[in-house]
Scaffold this motif. Sequence first.
Motif, mmCIF file in Angstrom:
data_model
loop_
_atom_site.group_PDB
_atom_site.id
_atom_site.type_symbol
_atom_site.label_atom_id
_atom_site.label_comp_id
_atom_site.label_asym_id
_atom_site.label_seq_id
_atom_site.Cartn_x
_atom_site.Cartn_y
_atom_site.Cartn_z
ATOM 1 N N VAL A 11 0.848 -1.201 0.000
ATOM 2 C CA VAL A 11 0.000 0.000 0.000
ATOM 3 C C VAL A 11 0.876 1.241 0.000
ATOM 4 O O VAL A 11 0.630 2.196 -0.753
ATOM 5 N N ARG A 31 -5.496 -0.972 2.851
ATOM 6 C CA ARG A 31 -5.091 -2.373 2.779
ATOM 7 C C ARG A 31 -6.313 -3.278 2.862
ATOM 8 O O ARG A 31 -6.457 -4.198 2.069
ATOM 9 N N GLU A 33 -9.486 -2.499 2.146
ATOM 10 C CA GLU A 33 -10.347 -2.346 0.966
ATOM 11 C C GLU A 33 -9.737 -3.029 -0.262
ATOM 12 O O GLU A 33 -10.445 -3.697 -1.020
ATOM 13 N N LEU A 34 -8.431 -2.858 -0.472
ATOM 14 C CA LEU A 34 -7.784 -3.526 -1.599
ATOM 15 C C LEU A 34 -7.811 -5.043 -1.420
ATOM 16 O O LEU A 34 -8.000 -5.791 -2.381
#
Length: 99
Positions: A11, A31, A33-34
């Motif tokens: 990130v 982090r 959400e990804l």
Amino acid sequence: MSEPKISIEQVEHVARLARLELSAADKERMRRELDAILSYIDTLQALPTEGVEPTSHAVPLINVMREDEPEPSFPQADMLANAPEPSGEAFRVPRIIEE
């Protein structure tokens, strides 16, 4: 709980490439959400898609426009019937250009 697919270091690397300054809380949120996005992509990749035609739209597109064919016009008297101030065979409109 499965292993995260993306690390805080990754990130930070992406944020540095995008010239973004993220707080520690923002990095952790990004982090998570990804990681959720990557997990969803894994779910989609697991779907059986053999025999499914590739398409650019989820639903078929149908042209709702009618054919452009000439038709008789409305009678002039009907068109002028609702005009607030008809003038003979035309519409009278307020002057918008000053002399």
